[in-house]
Scaffold this motif. Structure first.
Motif, PDB file in Angstrom:
ATOM      1  N   CYS A 803       1.208  -1.101  -0.282  1.00  0.00           N
ATOM      2  CA  CYS A 803       0.448   0.295  -0.243  1.00  0.00           C
ATOM      3  C   CYS A 803       0.867   0.972   0.036  1.00  0.00           C
ATOM      4  CB  CYS A 803      -0.921  -0.040   1.330  1.00  0.00           C
ATOM      5  SG  CYS A 803      -2.303  -1.449   1.046  1.00  0.00           S
ATOM      6  N   TRP A 804       0.620   2.644  -0.495  1.00  0.00           N
ATOM      7  CA  TRP A 804       1.300   3.593  -0.631  1.00  0.00           C
ATOM      8  C   TRP A 804       0.408   4.830  -0.716  1.00  0.00           C
ATOM      9  CZ3 TRP A 804       6.431   3.942  -1.798  1.00  0.00           C
ATOM     10  CH2 TRP A 804       7.032   2.160  -2.292  1.00  0.00           C
ATOM     11  N   GLN A 805       0.975   5.808   0.282  1.00  0.00           N
ATOM     12  CA  GLN A 805       0.212   6.919   0.562  1.00  0.00           C
ATOM     13  C   GLN A 805       1.083   7.891  -0.041  1.00  0.00           C
ATOM     14  OE1 GLN A 805      -0.132   7.408   5.126  1.00  0.00           O
ATOM     15  NE2 GLN A 805      -2.287   8.521   4.657  1.00  0.00           N
ATOM     16  N   VAL A 806       0.425   9.463  -0.170  1.00  0.00           N
ATOM     17  CA  VAL A 806       0.974  10.429   0.024  1.00  0.00           C
ATOM     18  C   VAL A 806       0.713  11.229   0.554  1.00  0.00           C
ATOM     19  CG1 VAL A 806       1.275  12.403  -2.020  1.00  0.00           C
ATOM     20  CG2 VAL A 806       1.185  10.523  -2.984  1.00  0.00           C
ATOM     21  N   VAL A 807       1.349  12.372   1.288  1.00  0.00           N
ATOM     22  CA  VAL A 807       1.394  12.327   2.359  1.00  0.00           C
ATOM     23  C   VAL A 807       1.642  13.656   2.639  1.00  0.00           C
ATOM     24  CG1 VAL A 807       0.734  10.641   4.008  1.00  0.00           C
ATOM     25  CG2 VAL A 807       3.273  12.230   3.662  1.00  0.00           C
ATOM     26  N   ASN A 808       0.961  15.461   2.839  1.00  0.00           N
ATOM     27  CA  ASN A 808       1.861  16.038   3.331  1.00  0.00           C
ATOM     28  C   ASN A 808       2.175  16.289   4.173  1.00  0.00           C
ATOM     29  OD1 ASN A 808       1.645  19.444   3.216  1.00  0.00           O
ATOM     30  ND2 ASN A 808      -0.236  19.348   2.741  1.00  0.00           N
ATOM     31  N   VAL A 809       3.241  16.892   4.056  1.00  0.00           N
ATOM     32  CA  VAL A 809       3.960  17.446   5.382  1.00  0.00           C
ATOM     33  C   VAL A 809       4.380  18.912   5.435  1.00  0.00           C
ATOM     34  CG1 VAL A 809       5.203  14.814   4.354  1.00  0.00           C
ATOM     35  CG2 VAL A 809       6.341  17.023   3.942  1.00  0.00           C
ATOM     36  N   ARG A 810       4.235  19.545   4.539  1.00  0.00           N
ATOM     37  CA  ARG A 810       4.104  20.433   4.963  1.00  0.00           C
ATOM     38  C   ARG A 810       4.193  22.056   6.663  1.00  0.00           C
ATOM     39  NH1 ARG A 810       1.855  20.809   0.358  1.00  0.00           N
ATOM     40  NH2 ARG A 810       2.231  21.768  -1.941  1.00  0.00           N
ATOM     41  N   PRO A 811       4.079  22.560   6.893  1.00  0.00           N
ATOM     42  CA  PRO A 811       4.600  23.316   8.099  1.00  0.00           C
ATOM     43  C   PRO A 811       2.971  23.575   8.583  1.00  0.00           C
ATOM     44  CG  PRO A 811       5.652  23.977   7.327  1.00  0.00           C
ATOM     45  CD  PRO A 811       5.939  22.806   6.323  1.00  0.00           C
ATOM     46  N   PRO A 812       2.340  23.572   9.376  1.00  0.00           N
ATOM     47  CA  PRO A 812       1.399  23.930  10.181  1.00  0.00           C
ATOM     48  C   PRO A 812       1.484  26.040   9.523  1.00  0.00           C
ATOM     49  CG  PRO A 812       1.955  23.670  11.746  1.00  0.00           C
ATOM     50  CD  PRO A 812       3.232  22.611  10.777  1.00  0.00           C
ATOM     51  N   LYS A 813       0.239  26.254   8.945  1.00  0.00           N
ATOM     52  CA  LYS A 813      -0.066  27.599   8.781  1.00  0.00           C
ATOM     53  C   LYS A 813       0.075  28.707   9.742  1.00  0.00           C
ATOM     54  CE  LYS A 813      -3.392  31.109   7.056  1.00  0.00           C
ATOM     55  NZ  LYS A 813      -4.762  30.833   6.238  1.00  0.00           N
ATOM     56  N   GLY A 814       1.206  29.616   9.738  1.00  0.00           N
ATOM     57  CA  GLY A 814       2.271  30.300  10.548  1.00  0.00           C
ATOM     58  C   GLY A 814       3.283  30.216  10.797  1.00  0.00           C
ATOM     59  N   GLU A 815       3.692  28.685  10.650  1.00  0.00           N
ATOM     60  CA  GLU A 815       4.883  28.256  10.402  1.00  0.00           C
ATOM     61  C   GLU A 815       5.918  28.397   9.647  1.00  0.00           C
ATOM     62  OE1 GLU A 815       5.656  24.616  13.027  1.00  0.00           O
ATOM     63  OE2 GLU A 815       4.413  25.017  13.931  1.00  0.00           O
ATOM     64  N   PRO A 816       7.267  28.727   9.615  1.00  0.00           N
ATOM     65  CA  PRO A 816       8.290  29.233   8.489  1.00  0.00           C
ATOM     66  C   PRO A 816       8.382  27.398   7.972  1.00  0.00           C
ATOM     67  CG  PRO A 816       9.782  29.250  10.094  1.00  0.00           C
ATOM     68  CD  PRO A 816       7.984  29.043  10.999  1.00  0.00           C
TER      69      PRO A 816
END
Length: 889
Positions: A803-816
């Motif tokens: 099984c494969w999964q693409v995840v969003n690893v962008r930091p939470p809003k407000g963090e650089p």
């Protein structure tokens, strides 16, 4: 050898008699008998066929006035009738020169023809047999030695002859005159012959001695051994060797005659030393050996003369192979022969005599290269430094030649060698891996680097330069770089980094690729790269193109690694730079390449600075993080039409010594300051980071700032970014198998969302149809890599499928958001005219007739101006903004 004389001797040359009759009386006063000769001739007066010498002598005694009228020549009789008078006659120029420097004949009366620079006749008396003795060559020997058809070298003319003496006139019109008077010394006959044999031998050597640089030192070493074997003392030997070198015009003649004591010690200890056979081999007159031994009284070698194996000799006998291999290597190492180990290879240093192209890599004449050591070369070197002996059939110890298979076994002992390690060769001062200064020519034990200055003198470099010294030093590069249209300060920093990295590349296990990129051909990419190369190696750097295939590209890189190139220029890169081999080549000291036509691999050295030029260079895959790139843009349609009246390569060549010292001053100043400007490390190039930090410390930008642009244009990165974006758009963060994607792409309800994703996966596999195994292998190489804030990861198994999964690893809003590169700026960067912090170098208006000031200048044509000159010297202050530079060299 001489005894007191009761005769008055001969007066000084200016007091000598001017006519034959007066001369006859002078000779008679010294007990010497004379006969008259015909005018301008050596034929006796009144001589007829069959006339005896005794009759002529009787007539001259009875009627001297009648026999010696004006205008006739006069001869003296040699031998017992004249009190054992002898004439030493030098027949070739070399013999006459050596006679003039002989201590034995220093008091002899000397005469000769006025047309010769050195007189050729020395008069003396002898005790003993006194027969005439000639030291001459056969016709073949004379031709080989370079005397043409002149077979006589020197003569001892004794009993039974006569010789024309002053005052006289030669048949060619030359007058025969004395150049020195004095009494006649007396010598033992055998002693005179011994000295004349040595003079004759040295005359042949002098004729063959190289008049230009060549194998002079080895020739003098062998001549020293020969003269010692010939019975000369150490003092006599050194004097004779130095004299021959001096008379041949050798400027280093004084140091040539200093080896007798060491050579004699070797001979007495039974060690190998160069002697007559080696000398004649080097002079190319081997046929002269038998006569040379006779003249010098050197006995021919007798087989079996050795009673035991000499100390230090290699004894060749059955059953000793293991010992012979060890002794062979030990002899070569002890003699410090120029054989070095580089990983799994043995190498030697060579210099190209002419421009060449080897395996696709072009090199200028004079380039230093490393060649592999083969068995024949090692055997020849062994023969020079070691004595090899064996037993003949009668059990006697006799000399023999080393066998090539000795060397073959030594070469096969990779991993067990005791040869000196070689990191590389440089022809400029550099830094060791501990960043200490290496400025002493020769092999450096501490670093394994060979420094060969190639005759160039470099200025001294301070032990602890200051930041002001570094600023003055780095400003010396401004005149070379000011005319290039860099897009920004970091691009110019890459050019500076290429120079500084090249100067100390041997100190690092790895260094990034330095690219020179432009929008359009003719912007100056190759010119700038070659300018950097000229500073580093003193000439255009070795260069290559990428070739037509990946295999050809890899083969050319491997060839450069084997040759030990300090700098390699990949010119006009028109294909993406990619591949595991290139990644390893710039980030590892040794690389492995597959041997064409087989599954075997071969380990090769790397270790050079890689420069790349091209228009819109593309770095692909892992290569993209192993490069920094200088981008240039002239902002004109035809940058190749711009006119300049100077060539930065010529400026670099002319001032290379000062520029090398300046580059090393920058690094040493930064290290001396305690490396106060640390920057985030770049993976695989941690040691190299000192170059990047030193440039940024002085406010000249951060070359790593160009890496973001490289990542942006990485096709593999972009391919992965598109795949992850399409996957995330279609499936979100669902955990799915490849079979799920195919099924949804075929379902009418989800075909629009999944069909593009399915096609992207098929394209990724490189196959025409969907193949889950091939796609899965490619996905495994991409997992856990973050691109564009998305990451592919494995998410377990379902029904035996991954099984494969693409995840969003962008930091939470407000963090650089994290970046792959975030330069640390501690002070304003030095840029270009019109940008903050730049205050060195001539203005662009002074350099070009039409300029672009916002990006570092350029020209579209117009009247050229005078070339900029580097100013000051290492340690001088920078000039005012817009100020002109004076040439520092």
């Amino acid at each position: 050898m001489s005894a007191p004389s009761t005769h008055p001797g001969f007066p000084a040359p200016d007091a000598m008699p001017k006519d034959a009759h007066a001369a006859h009386l002078m000779y008679r006063a010294n007990g010497i008998e004379t006969i008259p000769l015909q005018s301008r001739s050596k034929e006796p007066v009144g001589a007829k066929e069959g006339t005896k010498r005794s009759e002529l002598l009787a007539r001259s005694k009875a009627e001297p006035a009648m026999m010696f009228p004006g205008g006739v020549n006069i001869a003296v009789l040699l031998g017992a009738c004249s009190g054992n008078l002898a004439d030493i006659d030098g027949d070739v120029p070399e013999a006459r020169m050596l006679l003039a420097h002989s201590a034995t004949f220093a008091k002899c009366p000397v005469f000769g023809r006025t047309g010769q620079p050195y007189p050729g006749h020395y008069l003396c008396r002898y005790r003993g047999e006194g027969k005439t003795r000639q030291f001459g060559l056969t016709e073949k020997e004379a031709a080989e030695a370079g005397f043409g058809d002149k077979a006589m070298i020197v003569e001892f003319r004794g009993d039974g002859g006569y010789t024309l003496v002053p005052p006289g006139e030669h048949s060619n019109g030359d007058r025969v005159v004395f150049s020195r008077g004095g009494e006649l010394p007396e010598f033992e006959y055998e002693d005179v012959l011994m000295v004349l044999g040595r003079i004759a031998f040295l005359a042949v050597v002098l004729r063959r001695y190289p008049r230009t640089d060549g194998n002079r030192d080895n020739i003098c070493m062998a001549l020293t051994g020969t003269l010692i074997d010939g019975g000369l003392t150490d003092e006599e030997t050194d004097y004779a060797v130095s004299l021959v070198a001096k008379l041949a015009g050798d400027e280093e003649h004084e140091k040539r005659g200093t080896k007798s004591a060491a050579t004699r010690a070797k001979r007495d200890a039974g060690e190998a030393y160069s002697g007559l056979p080696k000398l004649l081999e080097l002079l190319g007159i081997e046929s002269f050996e038998k006569k040379a031994r006779k003249w010098l009284s050197i006995a021919a070698p007798i087989p079996g003369a050795m009673k035991a194996v000499p100390p230090g000799a290699i004894f060749y006998a059955p059953g000793r192979l293991a010992d012979i291999i060890v002794e062979t290597e030990r002899a070569l190492v002890a003699a410090e022969e120029p054989i070095y180990r580089r990983g799994p290879h043995l190498s030697r240093v060579a210099r190209l005599e002419s421009e060449g192209n080897t395996s696709g890599v072009r090199r200028d004449a004079g380039s230093c290269v490393l060649l592999p050591v083969n068995a024949l070369y090692m055997t020849e070197r062994l023969a020079r430094v070691a004595q090899v002996v064996t037993k003949d059939r009668k059990g006697r110890i006799i000399p023999t030649d080393p066998k090539p298979y000795f060397s073959s076994h030594v070469i096969a002992r990779a991993g067990d060698w005791t040869f000196r390690p070689l990191r590389g060769i440089v022809n400029h001062p550099t830094l060791r891996p501990d960043l200490s200064l290496l400025n002493t020519p020769g092999y450096d034990d501490a670093s394994g680097i060979i420094f060969d200055p190639c005759g160039v003198e470099f200025p001294p470099i301070a032990d602890a330069p200051t930041r002001d010294d570094a600023l003055a030093a780095i400003a010396l590069f401004d005149p070379l770089l000011i005319g290039f249209p860099f897009e920004g300060v970091d691009d110019r920093a890459v050019a500076l980094s290429a120079i500084l990295t090249g100067l100390i590349r041997r100190a690092f296990p790895s260094a990034p690729i330095h690219g020179f990129d432009a929008t359009t051909a003719g912007t100056g990419k190759t010119l700038l790269a070659e300018t950097c190369g000229v500073i580093i190696v003193g000439r255009k750097p070795p260069s290559m193109t990428m070739g037509r295939t990946a295999e050809e590209f890899e083969k050319r890189l491997a060839s450069s690694g084997l040759a030990g190139d300090e700098v390699l220029l990949i010119d006009n890169a028109d294909l993406p730079l990619e591949g595991d081999f290139l990644c390893s080549f710039v980030s590892q000291e040794f690389v492995q390449t597959r041997i064409l036509g087989s599954h075997q691999t071969k380990t090769l050295p790397a270790g050079g600075l890689v420069l790349v030029t091209g228009n819109n260079i593309v770095y692909s895959g892992d290569v993209s993080r192993r490069a920094v790139t200088c981008r240039m843009d002239a902002k004109v349609e035809r940058p190749d039409l711009r006119q300049f009246n100077f060539d930065p390569r010529e400026l670099a060549r002319e001032g290379r010594g000062v520029l090398v010292a300046a580059g090393l001053t920058v690094i040493r100043a930064y290290v001396s300051a305690g490396r106060p400007h640390p920057l985030p490390k770049i993976g695989s190039f941690e040691d190299w980071n000192v170059v990047r930090e030193a440039i940024a410390w002085l406010g000249y930008g951060d070359c790593a700032g160009t890496r973001a642009r490289i990542f942006e244009h990485d096709p593999k990165r972009n391919e992965l970014a598109e795949l992850l974006s399409g996957w995330h758009s279609a499936a979100g963060e669902d955990s799915i198998t490849l079979a799920d994607i195919r099924s949804r792409a075929e379902s009418p309800d989800t075909v629009l969302e999944y069909q593009p994703l399915l096609q992207a996966l098929i394209d990724l596999s490189g196959r025409p149809m969907f193949n889950s195994r091939s796609i899965g292998k490619r996905l495994l190489t991409m997992r856990n890599r973050i691109v564009g804030g998305l990451m592919l990861r494995k998410a377990g198994e379902r029904g035996g499928s991954t099984c494969w999964q693409v995840v969003n690893v962008r930091p939470p809003k407000g963090e650089p958001e994290a970046h792959e590169h975030t330069p640390e700026a501690t002070e304003p960067a030095r840029g270009f005219e019109g940008q903050e912090g730049f205050a060195t170098g001539p203005s662009t208006d002074e350099l070009f007739s039409s300029t672009h000031t916002e990006n570092g200048g350029g020209t579209a044509g117009g009247k050229p101006h005078t070339a900029p000159k580097p100013s000051g010297s290492v340690g001088s202050a920078t000039s005012e903004k817009g100020g002109k530079h004076e040439r520092p060299f």
